[in-house]
Write a protein that holds these residues in place. Structure first.
Motif, mmCIF file in Angstrom:
data_model
loop_
_atom_site.group_PDB
_atom_site.id
_atom_site.type_symbol
_atom_site.label_atom_id
_atom_site.label_comp_id
_atom_site.label_asym_id
_atom_site.label_seq_id
_atom_site.Cartn_x
_atom_site.Cartn_y
_atom_site.Cartn_z
ATOM 1 N N ALA A 54 0.819 -1.217 0.000
ATOM 2 C CA ALA A 54 0.000 0.000 0.000
ATOM 3 C C ALA A 54 0.849 1.261 0.000
ATOM 4 O O ALA A 54 0.489 2.263 -0.633
ATOM 5 C CB ALA A 54 -0.935 -0.003 1.210
ATOM 6 N N PHE A 55 2.003 1.216 0.684
ATOM 7 C CA PHE A 55 2.799 2.436 0.847
ATOM 8 C C PHE A 55 4.120 2.407 0.088
ATOM 9 O O PHE A 55 4.968 3.283 0.258
ATOM 10 C CB PHE A 55 3.036 2.695 2.333
ATOM 11 C CG PHE A 55 1.758 2.773 3.120
ATOM 12 C CD1 PHE A 55 0.856 3.810 2.909
ATOM 13 C CD2 PHE A 55 1.436 1.793 4.044
ATOM 14 C CE1 PHE A 55 -0.336 3.873 3.618
ATOM 15 C CE2 PHE A 55 0.245 1.849 4.758
ATOM 16 C CZ PHE A 55 -0.647 2.888 4.539
ATOM 17 N N GLY A 56 4.322 1.378 -0.750
ATOM 18 C CA GLY A 56 5.438 1.381 -1.690
ATOM 19 C C GLY A 56 6.806 1.078 -1.125
ATOM 20 O O GLY A 56 7.809 1.430 -1.751
ATOM 21 N N SER A 57 6.896 0.404 0.022
ATOM 22 C CA SER A 57 8.209 0.124 0.617
ATOM 23 C C SER A 57 8.656 -1.296 0.298
ATOM 24 O O SER A 57 8.081 -2.270 0.789
ATOM 25 C CB SER A 57 8.158 0.311 2.139
ATOM 26 O OG SER A 57 9.370 -0.122 2.728
ATOM 27 N N ILE A 119 14.545 -11.004 -2.649
ATOM 28 C CA ILE A 119 14.853 -9.701 -2.057
ATOM 29 C C ILE A 119 15.903 -8.965 -2.890
ATOM 30 O O ILE A 119 15.797 -7.759 -3.146
ATOM 31 C CB ILE A 119 15.332 -9.879 -0.603
ATOM 32 C CG1 ILE A 119 14.169 -10.377 0.266
ATOM 33 C CG2 ILE A 119 15.882 -8.569 -0.045
ATOM 34 C CD1 ILE A 119 14.578 -10.744 1.678
ATOM 35 N N LEU A 120 16.931 -9.693 -3.328
ATOM 36 C CA LEU A 120 17.974 -9.066 -4.141
ATOM 37 C C LEU A 120 17.399 -8.536 -5.459
ATOM 38 O O LEU A 120 17.735 -7.426 -5.905
ATOM 39 C CB LEU A 120 19.091 -10.072 -4.422
ATOM 40 C CG LEU A 120 19.914 -10.530 -3.214
ATOM 41 C CD1 LEU A 120 20.932 -11.574 -3.640
ATOM 42 C CD2 LEU A 120 20.611 -9.342 -2.559
ATOM 43 N N ARG A 126 14.248 -1.651 -7.583
ATOM 44 C CA ARG A 126 13.953 -0.365 -6.944
ATOM 45 C C ARG A 126 15.141 0.599 -7.010
ATOM 46 O O ARG A 126 14.950 1.812 -6.988
ATOM 47 C CB ARG A 126 13.548 -0.595 -5.486
ATOM 48 C CG ARG A 126 12.150 -1.192 -5.344
ATOM 49 C CD ARG A 126 11.086 -0.241 -5.924
ATOM 50 N NE ARG A 126 9.762 -0.820 -5.834
ATOM 51 C CZ ARG A 126 8.952 -0.651 -4.796
ATOM 52 N NH1 ARG A 126 9.347 0.077 -3.766
ATOM 53 N NH2 ARG A 126 7.772 -1.212 -4.791
ATOM 54 N N PHE A 127 16.348 0.071 -7.068
ATOM 55 C CA PHE A 127 17.495 0.955 -7.267
ATOM 56 C C PHE A 127 17.403 1.632 -8.634
ATOM 57 O O PHE A 127 17.736 2.809 -8.792
ATOM 58 C CB PHE A 127 18.807 0.171 -7.168
ATOM 59 C CG PHE A 127 19.394 0.137 -5.789
ATOM 60 C CD1 PHE A 127 19.712 1.308 -5.115
ATOM 61 C CD2 PHE A 127 19.632 -1.075 -5.158
ATOM 62 C CE1 PHE A 127 20.257 1.280 -3.844
ATOM 63 C CE2 PHE A 127 20.168 -1.117 -3.886
ATOM 64 C CZ PHE A 127 20.482 0.063 -3.226
ATOM 65 N N LEU A 128 16.950 0.866 -9.625
ATOM 66 C CA LEU A 128 16.822 1.415 -10.971
ATOM 67 C C LEU A 128 15.654 2.382 -11.075
ATOM 68 O O LEU A 128 15.703 3.352 -11.842
ATOM 69 C CB LEU A 128 16.641 0.271 -11.978
ATOM 70 C CG LEU A 128 17.818 -0.712 -12.116
ATOM 71 C CD1 LEU A 128 17.475 -1.784 -13.146
ATOM 72 C CD2 LEU A 128 19.099 0.026 -12.514
ATOM 73 N N ASP A 129 14.609 2.121 -10.310
ATOM 74 C CA ASP A 129 13.405 2.953 -10.398
ATOM 75 C C ASP A 129 12.838 3.202 -8.999
ATOM 76 O O ASP A 129 11.834 2.601 -8.605
ATOM 77 C CB ASP A 129 12.363 2.255 -11.279
ATOM 78 C CG ASP A 129 11.139 3.131 -11.512
ATOM 79 O OD1 ASP A 129 11.258 4.365 -11.373
ATOM 80 O OD2 ASP A 129 10.069 2.566 -11.824
ATOM 81 N N PRO A 199 15.522 0.449 -0.973
ATOM 82 C CA PRO A 199 16.063 -0.804 -1.512
ATOM 83 C C PRO A 199 17.398 -1.188 -0.885
ATOM 84 O O PRO A 199 17.730 -2.371 -0.785
ATOM 85 C CB PRO A 199 16.203 -0.528 -3.015
ATOM 86 C CG PRO A 199 16.205 0.949 -3.146
ATOM 87 C CD PRO A 199 15.337 1.455 -2.037
ATOM 88 N N GLY A 200 18.160 -0.186 -0.444
ATOM 89 C CA GLY A 200 19.408 -0.499 0.257
ATOM 90 C C GLY A 200 19.132 -1.239 1.554
ATOM 91 O O GLY A 200 19.829 -2.197 1.913
ATOM 92 N N ALA A 201 18.085 -0.802 2.252
ATOM 93 C CA ALA A 201 17.693 -1.488 3.482
ATOM 94 C C ALA A 201 17.234 -2.913 3.183
ATOM 95 O O ALA A 201 17.493 -3.847 3.954
ATOM 96 C CB ALA A 201 16.578 -0.710 4.174
#
Length: 315
Positions: A54-57, A119-120, A126-129, A199-201
């Motif tokens: 819902a919140f994009g994390s 996860i990877l 997410r790093f890319l976008d 995404p780093g997290a």
């Protein structure tokens, strides 16, 4: 020569050495704990997954997936403990079904590995976008996940833990670490505006999951593939220190499960009567018990005759 002059006995020892007397109360307690932890984590998974989507994390979604796999692992561990509790040792099942415990734990570790890949992959995407996340709700859900993990640890905590309980504990520690990482990442995104932190997290969470998998696989594999759980050199020295023992050969020790250690040993004793041999045998069993052996088979032979022990098994 009469038995009194040529003592040779083979025994499994007294009540302490009986594998059939495995503690059902301990196993039942383990089952109940694992069932409670599974239920708690399934609820936590639903909440975290819904919040992450819902919140994009992606970090929160990763933590939710971690929690799901953990919950499934707890269900499997609960099933293994429940089955082992209900099947006693006997003619058909020599040690009951306690071997299910290391098998379930090993499978739990394997199930963690594909989660690391997921996860990877999501982190890379997410790093890319990078996308914006709802920091307030995400933070609240992550804190709730941490509370779930801490509560589950308190449920499992105890002095003596089964292999599956320890495996569950490692999962929970990884989950708790993941929740902390998500909390920190949400705060970092809120105060710095750098979306790549999320995404780093998630990558950090992936590392925690990988650590959990390796730890569980190593411990369960040691049991499943019969790694000795005792210091055999120290045990051999202790046996040789027993009065009347002149030699120790064919010493083998392994675990049926995390709470049942088995050993076999051939002992040469400088005795001349059956009574003396039985006394040595009893002291040998006591030493084995002191070194954590729950069930032992001891072959005690006199050394005053020219005896040759021929092993009937391969090495």
């Amino acid at each position: 020569m009469a038995d009194s002059e040529s003592p040779e006995i083979q025994a499994g020892g007294g009540p302490d050495a009986d594998a059939g007397e495995h503690d059902h109360d301990t196993t039942g307690s383990s089952s109940r704990k694992l069932a409670a932890v599974a239920a708690i984590n399934l609820v936590g998974f639903v909440v975290e997954l819904a919040g992450g989507l819902a919140f994009g994390s992606v970090a929160l979604v990763s933590d939710a997936v971690h929690m799901l796999f953990d919950a499934l692992a707890y269900v499997m561990a609960f099933a293994a403990a429940a089955v082992a509790e209900r099947v006693d040792a006997g003619d058909e099942w020599t040690y009951g079904l306690h071997r299910i415990e290391p098998l379930a734990a090993f499978l739990n570790g394997l199930f963690l590995l594909p989660m690391v890949g997921y996860i990877l992959w999501e982190s890379y995407r997410r790093f890319l976008d990078p996308v914006a996340i709802g920091t307030g709700p995400t933070l609240a859900i992550a804190v709730g996940g941490l509370v779930v993990n801490v509560g589950s640890v308190l449920v499992l905590e105890g002095k003596e833990m089964s292999l599956n309980e320890r495996g569950a504990l490692y999962h929970l520690l990884g989950d708790a670490g993941g929740s902390v990482v998500v909390i920190v990442s949400v705060l970092a995104v809120e105060f710095t505006g750098v979306r790549a932190v999320d995404p780093g997290a998630a990558l950090v969470v992936g590392g925690l999951v990988a650590w959990s998998a390796v730890r569980v696989l190593r411990e369960s594999g040691a049991v499943f593939f019969l790694k000795t759980p005792v210091d055999t050199d120290g045990l051999r020295d202790a046996l040789l220190a027993v009065e009347g023992v002149s030699g120790v050969t064919d010493l083998h020790a392994w675990q049926v499960c995390s709470q049942l250690t088995v050993a076999t040993v051939h002992v040469e004793a400088s005795v001349e009567t059956l009574a003396a041999a039985e006394d040595v045998n009893a002291r040998v069993h006591a030493v084995l018990a002191d070194h954590g052996v729950d069930h032992a088979t001891v072959e005690c032979c006199s050394t005053y005759e020219n005896r040759t022990h021929v092993a009937a098994h391969g090495h």
